[in-house]
Structure formats: structure tokens, C-alpha cells
Design a protein around this motif. Structure first.
Motif, PDB file in Angstrom:
ATOM      1  N   THR A   1       0.817  -1.229  -0.028  1.00 43.37           N
ATOM      2  CA  THR A   1       0.315   0.412  -0.120  1.00 43.37           C
ATOM      3  C   THR A   1       1.031   1.547   0.307  1.00 43.37           C
ATOM      4  O   THR A   1       0.573   2.366  -0.570  1.00 43.37           O
TER       5      THR A   1
ATOM      6  N   LYS B   1       0.759   4.298  -2.897  1.00 45.00           N
ATOM      7  CA  LYS B   1       0.702   5.794  -2.749  1.00 45.00           C
ATOM      8  C   LYS B   1       1.884   6.371  -3.834  1.00 45.00           C
ATOM      9  O   LYS B   1       1.159   7.687  -4.050  1.00 45.00           O
ATOM     10  N   ARG B   2       3.177   5.691  -2.619  1.00 40.42           N
ATOM     11  CA  ARG B   2       3.845   6.692  -3.243  1.00 40.42           C
ATOM     12  C   ARG B   2       4.073   6.692  -4.812  1.00 40.42           C
ATOM     13  O   ARG B   2       3.849   8.136  -5.375  1.00 40.42           O
TER      14      ARG B   2
ATOM     15  N   ALA C   1       1.774   9.186  -6.223  1.00 39.70           N
ATOM     16  CA  ALA C   1       1.564  10.848  -5.839  1.00 39.70           C
ATOM     17  C   ALA C   1       2.458  10.644  -7.091  1.00 39.70           C
ATOM     18  O   ALA C   1       3.111  12.466  -7.341  1.00 39.70           O
TER      19      ALA C   1
ATOM     20  N   SER D   1      -4.815   9.893  -7.462  1.00 36.89           N
ATOM     21  CA  SER D   1      -4.776   9.135  -6.775  1.00 36.89           C
ATOM     22  C   SER D   1      -4.725   7.888  -5.956  1.00 36.89           C
ATOM     23  O   SER D   1      -4.180   7.609  -7.107  1.00 36.89           O
ATOM     24  N   LEU D   2      -4.793   7.342  -5.045  1.00 41.11           N
ATOM     25  CA  LEU D   2      -4.129   5.479  -5.196  1.00 41.11           C
ATOM     26  C   LEU D   2      -5.335   5.063  -5.793  1.00 41.11           C
ATOM     27  O   LEU D   2      -4.790   3.897  -7.059  1.00 41.11           O
TER      28      LEU D   2
END
Length: 75
Positions: A14, A18-19, A22, A27-28
Motif C-alpha cells: 500500500t 501510494k508513493r 503521488a 490518487s491511489l
């Protein structure tokens, strides 16, 4: 469009997603949807084997033509 819930995703996975989201300015959810679209649009190995099996093989070079071209390429 469908909603997809994924359970039991490891925390490190996760965090990585997420990284990467970004970094892409997404968005994720958007990033994961993009990646799933790529996966779904790529044929599986089984699909590729089926496609190759369905191809006609009565046209194209014969073995002697192939060997001749290989030989010419090595000179």
C-alpha cells in the motif's frame, strides 16, 4: 464502472502504491485503476499461445531461406 474492493493488501505494498500514485499525480484509486487497465489489456501467455496456434503457417520462408539469410547476415 464497477467498484472493486481488495482486502489483505500488505502495508508495504500500500505504501509503495501510494508513493507511485503521488509521483504520477494521481490518487491511489486512480493509479491502481490505471495499472489494472494495463494488466487487463495485456494478453496472457495462454492467449498468446492460442493466437500463435491459430496463425497460418503455410506462408513465409522455408528453412533453407532462413538459413541462407542467417548465413548472409554473418558475413
Amino acid at each position: 464502472m464497477s467498484t472493486l474492493y481488495i482486502r489483505d493488501v500488505p502495508d508495504e505494498v500500500t505504501a509503495t502504491l501510494k508513493r507511485r500514485a503521488a509521483q504520477e499525480g494521481l490518487s491511489l484509486s486512480g493509479f491502481v485503476a490505471q495499472q489494472l487497465t494495463k494488466i487487463a489489456s495485456t494478453p496472457s501467455n495462454a492467449d498468446l499461445i492460442d493466437q500463435l496456434g491459430a496463425m497460418r503457417r503455410d506462408s513465409g520462408p522455408d528453412i533453407q531461406e532462413i538459413l541462407s539469410e542467417l548465413s548472409n547476415g554473418r558475413r
